[in-house]
Design an enzyme around this catalytic site. Structure first.
Site, PDB file in Angstrom:
ATOM      1  N   ASP A 467       0.863  -1.328  -0.027  1.00  0.00           N
ATOM      2  CA  ASP A 467       0.039   0.063   0.128  1.00  0.00           C
ATOM      3  C   ASP A 467       1.035   1.282   0.139  1.00  0.00           C
ATOM      4  OD1 ASP A 467      -2.164   1.537  -0.029  1.00  0.00           O
ATOM      5  OD2 ASP A 467      -3.073   0.635   1.873  1.00  0.00           O
ATOM      6  N   ASP A 536     -10.893   1.952  -3.150  1.00  0.00           N
ATOM      7  CA  ASP A 536     -11.439   1.638  -1.892  1.00  0.00           C
ATOM      8  C   ASP A 536     -12.991   2.028  -2.038  1.00  0.00           C
ATOM      9  OD1 ASP A 536      -9.088   1.366  -0.733  1.00  0.00           O
ATOM     10  OD2 ASP A 536      -8.972   3.460   0.337  1.00  0.00           O
TER      11      ASP A 536
HETATM   12  C1  DGJ Z   1      -5.771   1.870   1.889  1.00  0.00           C
HETATM   13  C2  DGJ Z   1      -6.243   0.594   1.218  1.00  0.00           C
HETATM   14  O1  DGJ Z   1      -6.920   0.890  -0.112  1.00  0.00           O
HETATM   15  C3  DGJ Z   1      -7.478  -0.095   1.870  1.00  0.00           C
HETATM   16  O2  DGJ Z   1      -7.762  -1.180   1.258  1.00  0.00           O
HETATM   17  C4  DGJ Z   1      -6.541  -0.639   3.425  1.00  0.00           C
HETATM   18  O3  DGJ Z   1      -5.529  -1.495   3.147  1.00  0.00           O
HETATM   19  C5  DGJ Z   1      -5.993   0.659   4.069  1.00  0.00           C
HETATM   20  N1  DGJ Z   1      -5.237   1.680   3.207  1.00  0.00           N
HETATM   21  C6  DGJ Z   1      -5.517   0.282   5.317  1.00  0.00           C
HETATM   22  O4  DGJ Z   1      -4.997   1.355   5.824  1.00  0.00           O
END
Ligand code: DGJ
Length: 715
Positions: A467, A536
């Protein structure tokens, strides 16, 4: 259409280069006096004789232009240089000692080489007044119409540095036509890859990321047509950049000049990046494509190119995963994750991914990032007991990490505040309470690799979600001000180096590229990942638009999609479970909800749909994707067809029923006309001709209605 082999040629006498791909040709010539390469042709196949005639005709045409106030070559250049009689925006701007910005060069030589399934041409230009070489590289593939281009600059001086202000990978010249309609992808967090079409006027259009990541806001891809192309028909030019940091795509067009699109790393005014004596800098690849098959044909070519030449292990079938994030947020512990794992396995999930919150003092987003030790209060025996449990349930184990980041409240930041981007004497801006580590620093790259290598060596992990949750600000490196301009380039190559080294050392680990959803979707990241977390936003209605844009260039095999809970946290919408599954089944299916809260009925339906997905996923993940209608239309569909046309899957969506109208027949594509196909609706058998000429009539009633049709060819 007949298939021919790819080839490259360069005629040193006339200076004409000709690139042949299976269905297209591309030509240019090197100008006799200034040695500037001029583009002449990109389209259906032509001969060497045609290319020579075009070069002559273009030379004459440019020579006949009245040269006052303009450069006749503007817009035609294969690679416009800053300096000389050049008034457009340049692909290459170098600053030599004495504040000299002009690049003048002569062709030093060319090379033609062949590798497995590809042919390369290099034109090597030597700067006339400096010890510097610029090489323009072209690659064509035997199995694709995509042309790869990149540039290598070598500072041959033993004493002088050169400042690089702009170093694009390519300039793509469009044919001269009445209208230039540019399709591109825009968006923002939770609304990535939105498809837009806009006319390019006599002006500059800049799409870029100034954020250090590819960005949610624009994606380095475009498709250009003359305003008449449709999904199935029409001439479309398209290009992209294999790069995961800041970038710029600049389309320029002046009156009576062709449209030219420059694509390269680094946003406008990023630098400069100093090229030290004897240093070599290789740009990322920019790939370009011409097709007569409309936007759909362009997408097919991009998807096939991605699967054959970019994505590692493309032939693998991606597992159905469960991810803990939307179920538990930061509130993770061994008992809770064990319970979720049991429920996920019971649904049929094959991979269990523990998301954020398992390490350091990471009980929320204010602390712990950078401290990659397992939180002992949450996981007293380390991760192993959970991992063993997950394995015993028959699933692989995946783990979330965010390696480019620290919270100020972390052990690593307290020990090394100088490892983050910052300006001397200024307070660096926090976003999500975190700062970006300077991965342009070799010591930081080494440290990050060491931490992750230790994690993967100590635990039996099958999947890593990488991430990256904030853009760059305060891009300073006060300890080494001379190197500051490097970070926009070197951070990205630092990230690549870590992932590449991890993949080499831990070949059994798959990677998901994520940046707060879809902030880092590009071919550079795809080359070292197995799938993308696309957004997301898991609301099925929004998601169809995001997936529609994503599919313009990126294949379904890389599109990770989860079914989550209601209402969605983004917009509080409530969409039935089957519709949500059908939207997520259009890519690599995953589940991300709080399974303990699902009713028995929901669990049974989810189990049924996951089982169905497993039976058809080879078609979705490896078949050819056809977009049957825009997402806003009811009913629109996406269809997938296997390479041998023996199977197809159609996912049909009716977002809102209007009046008492029934859906129109949906005409399928890509089937064998003379083949007969059995539909899984109780045994109807229809010919490909009927299915494509008349279509299937989906039985859909009401809002958020959807269906999956599986077709099998019968002999
Ligand atoms: C952003 C990601 O897109 C989410 O799926 C998740 O992993 C969060 N970060 C966690 O902090």
């Amino acid at each position: 259409m007949s298939r021919r082999l790819s080839a490259v040629s360069y005629d040193a006498g006339s200076g004409v280069l000709l690139l042949d791909t299976p269905r297209t040709s591309y030509s240019a010539y090197v100008g006799r006096e200034d040695h500037i390469p001029i583009h002449t042709y990109w389209g259906p196949p032509i001969t060497a004789e045609d290319a020579a005639c075009l070069a002559e005709a273009t030379t004459e045409r440019l020579a006949s232009e009245w040269p006052c106030f303009r450069s006749p070559a503007n817009g035609h250049e294969e690679y416009p240089l800053d300096g000389g009689v050049q008034f457009g925006r340049a692909a290459l701007t170098l600053e030599f000692p004495g504040a000299v910005r002009s690049v003048e060069w002569r062709l030093g030589g060319h090379e033609i080489t062949a590798g497995a399934g590809h042919h390369d041409l290099v034109l090597r230009f030597e700067a006339r007044h400096h010890d510097l070489t610029v090489a323009l590289h072209y690659r064509v593939h035997d199995d694709s119409d995509v042309i790869d281009r990149w540039v290598v600059v070598r500072n041959d001086s033993a004493t002088d540095s050169v400042d690089v202000h702009r170093l694009d990978s390519a300039a793509w010249v469009m044919p001269e036509q009445e209208r230039h309609r540019m399709s591109h992808l825009t968006g923002r967090w939770a609304a990535e890859t939105q498809l837009r079409r806009t006319d390019l006027t006599e002006a500059r259009l800049v799409l870029e990321s100034r954020r250090g990541i590819t960005s949610h806001h624009a994606n380095p891809w475009f498709a250009m047509d003359d305003g008449t192309a449709t999904e199935e028909y029409g001439r479309v030019y398209s290009a992209t950049l294999h790069w995961s940091g800041s970038w710029r795509m600049l389309a320029q067009r002046d009156m009576d000049e062709p449209a030219q699109v420059l694509l390269g790393w680094g946003h406008e005014g990023f630098g400069p990046r100093r090229l030290e004596p004897r240093e070599i800098l290789r740009t990322p690849v920019s790939s370009g494509l011409f097709t007569t098959g409309g936007f759909g044909g362009a997408s097919h070519a991009w998807h096939e190119y991605a699967l054959r030449h970019v994505l590692p292990g493309a032939e693998e079938v991606r597992p159905v995963l469960f991810n803990s994030w939307e179920a538990t947020g930061f509130d993770v512990d061994e008992a809770g994750q064990r319970a979720l794992a049991r429920q996920a396995a019971d649904l049929g999930c094959e991979l269990f991914v523990l998301d954020d919150g398992w390490f350091g003092r990471r009980t929320g987003d204010r602390a712990g990032l950078g401290d990659w030790w397992v939180n002992g209060e949450r996981f007293p025996g380390g991760l192993r007991p959970l991992i063993d449990d997950v394995h015993a349930l028959g699933m692989g184990f995946g783990l979330w990490i965010e390696p480019e980041m620290v919270n100020p409240d972390s052990d690593v930041y307290r020990a090394h505040p100088e490892w983050t981007y910052h300006y001397a004497g200024r307070e660096p801006k926090l976003m999500r309470h975190q700062l970006v580590l300077n991965l342009a620093r070799p010591d930081v790259v080494e440290w990050v690799f060491g931490e992750l290598d230790a994690l993967l060596s100590a635990n039996d992990i099958q999947f890593v979600k990488w991430d990256m949750n904030r853009p760059f600000t305060d891009p300073g490196w006060p300890e080494e001000p001379d190197r500051q301009g490097r970070l926009w380039f070197d951070h990205v190559t630092g990230v690549y180096a870590v992932i590449d080294a991890l993949r080499r050392k831990h070949p059994g680990v798959a990677f998901e590229a994520c940046s707060g959803g879809g902030g880092r979707i590009d071919f550079g990241m795809m080359a070292r990942s197995d799938q993308f977390w696309v957004s997301d936003n898991t609301d099925a209605v929004d998601r169809r638009h995001i997936q529609h844009g994503f599919s313009q260039i990126y294949p379904a095999r890389t599109m990770s999609c989860w079914v989550t809970d209601l209402p969605t946290f983004i917009n509080k919408r409530r969409v039935p479970l089957t519709y949500r599954f059908h939207v997520a089944m259009a890519g690599v299916l995953g589940v991300g909800g709080d399974l303990a809260a699902w009713t028995g009925e929901e669990t049974a339906e989810a189990r049924r749909l996951i089982g169905q997905y497993k039976r058809i996923r080879h078609i979705v993940q490896h078949g050819r994707l056809h977009r049957l209608g825009e997402p806003a239309r009811s009913a629109a569909a996406v269809q997938y067809v296997t390479a041998d046309r023996s199977e197809s899957v159609v996912l049909v969506y009716q977002e809102a029923q209007q009046y008492d109208s029934h859906p129109r027949p949906i005409r399928l594509r890509g089937l064998a006309e003379d083949g007969r196909y059995r539909l899984d609706d109780g045994g109807t058998t229809l010919s490909g001709a009927v299915l494509m000429g008349h279509g299937v009539i989906p039985s859909l009633t009401g809002d958020y209605a959807s269906t999956l049709i599986h077709l099998e060819r019968v002999t």
